[in-house]
Scaffold this active site. Structure first.
Site, PDB file in Angstrom:
ATOM      1  N   HIS A  12       0.814  -1.220   0.000  1.00  0.00           N
ATOM      2  CA  HIS A  12       0.000   0.000   0.000  1.00  0.00           C
ATOM      3  C   HIS A  12       0.849   1.272   0.000  1.00  0.00           C
ATOM      4  CE1 HIS A  12       0.339  -0.227   4.537  1.00  0.00           C
ATOM      5  NE2 HIS A  12       0.410   1.088   4.391  1.00  0.00           N
ATOM      6  N   SER A  15       4.648   2.820   7.732  1.00  0.00           N
ATOM      7  CA  SER A  15       4.357   1.632   6.936  1.00  0.00           C
ATOM      8  C   SER A  15       5.558   1.177   6.134  1.00  0.00           C
ATOM      9  CB  SER A  15       3.208   1.913   5.950  1.00  0.00           C
ATOM     10  OG  SER A  15       1.973   1.663   6.531  1.00  0.00           O
ATOM     11  N   ASP A  42       0.287  -7.615   1.452  1.00  0.00           N
ATOM     12  CA  ASP A  42       0.676  -6.213   1.565  1.00  0.00           C
ATOM     13  C   ASP A  42       2.193  -6.053   1.664  1.00  0.00           C
ATOM     14  OD1 ASP A  42       0.237  -3.501   1.516  1.00  0.00           O
ATOM     15  OD2 ASP A  42      -0.148  -3.316   3.660  1.00  0.00           O
TER      16      ASP A  42
END
Length: 346
Positions: A90, A197, A120
Site C-alpha cells: 500500500h 508503513s 501487503d
C-alpha cells in the site's frame, strides 16, 4: 471491535488510509534467519547478543529507508546489498517509480519490481548498491519482548520508538469485509504512525521481527495499538516476488462472511459465531468438498473458526496442496468434509 484501523502510510492529503489486508500462508520456521547477498549491518555487539537501544539504532538505521511516491511517503527495509528494498504494497500502490532516501542523506531513484496486495508486501529496486542488508529473523518474538520501531512517521525520517511485543497472531475484526483481511499480525505498543508503513520492527539483537503495517488511532479509543507483518511472512513473499514477480497463497475457493444472530436464525444454526459461506467458486476446493452457500464453517483442522479473519489467518499458515479437515453446520446438522487447498488464482 477495536474501531477503525489506519494503514500507517503518510499521504499528501490525508494522514491515514483505508483498511487493507492479507490472506496468505507463510508459517515461521523457528530459529532460522535470512539476510540476502551480504552480512547484516555491523553492530557493536556479537551476533545474538542484546544491544542497548542506541547501539541497536546505530546498527540498524542504515538499513531503513524512506520511500517517496507521487502521493506521499512510507518506509522500507534494505533486503539485499544490490538495492532490493522490502516495503508495504500500500506504500507504493499505483506507482512504478519512487524515490528512496537513506539514513546517510543520499536519495536515489527506485523502481517498483513487484507487489503482493494479499499480504501487503512489495519489493522496490533502488538505484544504489553496496547497501547493508538488515538481518531478518523467521522466529516469532515472544510476548513481552522488547520491540523497537524505526521509520519515517509523519515524514520525520529516522524516527525511533520503543515498546514491547503485546501479542502474536492478531487479526483485525471486520477487515475481511474490505476484501483484504489483516490477519496473523504481530501487535506492539511501540508507536506506529502514518509514514511508518513498510519500516522495521526490531528486537534487541538487531534483527527485523516485523514490517510495520497499521495502527488503531486514538480517536477510536486506542492507546498504543500497532501491528506488523511477521518477518517470516515478509521475506517469504519478497523471495517469491524477486524470483518471478508473484507469490503463491492457499485458496479454499469460497467467499466468507461474518455470522450474526439474525443470520444464524435465518439459517437455523444453533450458534452466532463461525464463518458463513456466502458463495463458492465453481470447481474450487470448497466446491469439490461439497460446501455450498449457507453452510457455517466452525473448525479447520484443530483451529476453531469464529470469524472470517480466523479462516483467512488459518489459511495463511498453510500452503497450496495441503489437505484440511473442515467441520461445518448445514442448518443444525454438524458435518465434516475434506478439502485440498489450491493456489490462489493470479
Amino acid at each position: 471491535m477495536p474501531g477503525p484501523l489506519r494503514i500507517a502510510t503518510l499521504t499528501a492529503v490525508l494522514l491515514t488510509g483505508a483498511v487493507s489486508g492479507c490472506t496468505s500462508i507463510f508459517a515461521p520456521q523457528p530459529g532460522a534467519t535470512s539476510s540476502r547477498d551480504a552480512t547484516p549491518a555491523p553492530g557493536p555487539s556479537a551476533p545474538g547478543e542484546a544491544m542497548s537501544i542506541p547501539d541497536l539504532v546505530d546498527a540498524v538505521e542504515p538499513s531503513v529507508v524512506t520511500i517517496f511516491t507521487g502521493g506521499g511517503l512510507g518506509s522500507g527495509v534494505v533486503y539485499t546489498a544490490g538495492g532490493a528494498i522490502i516495503t508495504n504494497e500500500h506504500v507504493v500502490r499505483g506507482a512504478t517509480e519512487v524515490d528512496v532516501a537513506f539514513a546517510d542523506g543520499q536519495r536515489v531513484a527506485g523502481t517498483v519490481v513487484a507487489t503482493d496486495p494479499i499480504v501487503d508486501i512489495a519489493v522496490v529496486q533502488a538505484d544504489r548498491t553496496g547497501l547493508p542488508p538488515a538481518e531478518f529473523t523467521t522466529e516469532l518474538p515472544e510476548v513481552g519482548e522488547a520491540a523497537v520501531v524505526i521509520g519515517s512517521p509523519l515524514g520525520f525520517t529516522n524516527t525511533v520508538t520503543s515498546g514491547i511485543i503485546s501479542a502474536l497472531h492478531r487479526e483485525i475484526p471486520g477487515s475481511a469485509s474490505s476484501g483484504q483481511s489483516l490477519v496473523d499480525l504481530i501487535q506492539t505498543d511501540a508507536a506506529i504512525s502514518p509514514g511508518n508503513s513498510g519500516g522495521a520492527v526490531v528486537n534487541l539483537r538487531g534483527q527485523i521481527i516485523g514490517i510495520s503495517e497499521a495502527y488503531i488511532p486514538p480517536s477510536a479509543g486506542a492507546v498504543a495499538l500497532g501491528f506488523a507483518i511477521p518477518a517470516a511472512t515478509a521475506t517469504e513473499v519478497a523471495d517469491q516476488l524477486l524470483e518471478d514477480g508473484t507469490a503463491e497463497h492457499a485458496f479454499l475457493g469460497l467467499r466468507p462472511g461474518a455470522i450474526t444472530p439474525q443470520i444464524a436464525e435465518q439459517l437455523g444454526v444453533p450458534q452466532d459465531d463461525g464463518v458463513v459461506v456466502l458463495s463458492v467458486v465453481d470447481g474450487g476446493p470448497a466446491d469439490e468438498a461439497g460446501l455450498r452457500p449457507g453452510d457455517v464453517l466452525v473448525r479447520l483442522d484443530d483451529e476453531e473458526l469464529r470469524s472470517p479473519e480466523d479462516l483467512l489467518g488459518s489459511l495463511r499458515r498453510r500452503d497450496p496442496g495441503d489437505a484440511v479437515t473442515i467441520e461445518y453446520l448445514r442448518g443444525s446438522e454438524p458435518q465434516t468434509t475434506e478439502a485440498t487447498l489450491d493456489a490462489r488464482p493470479r
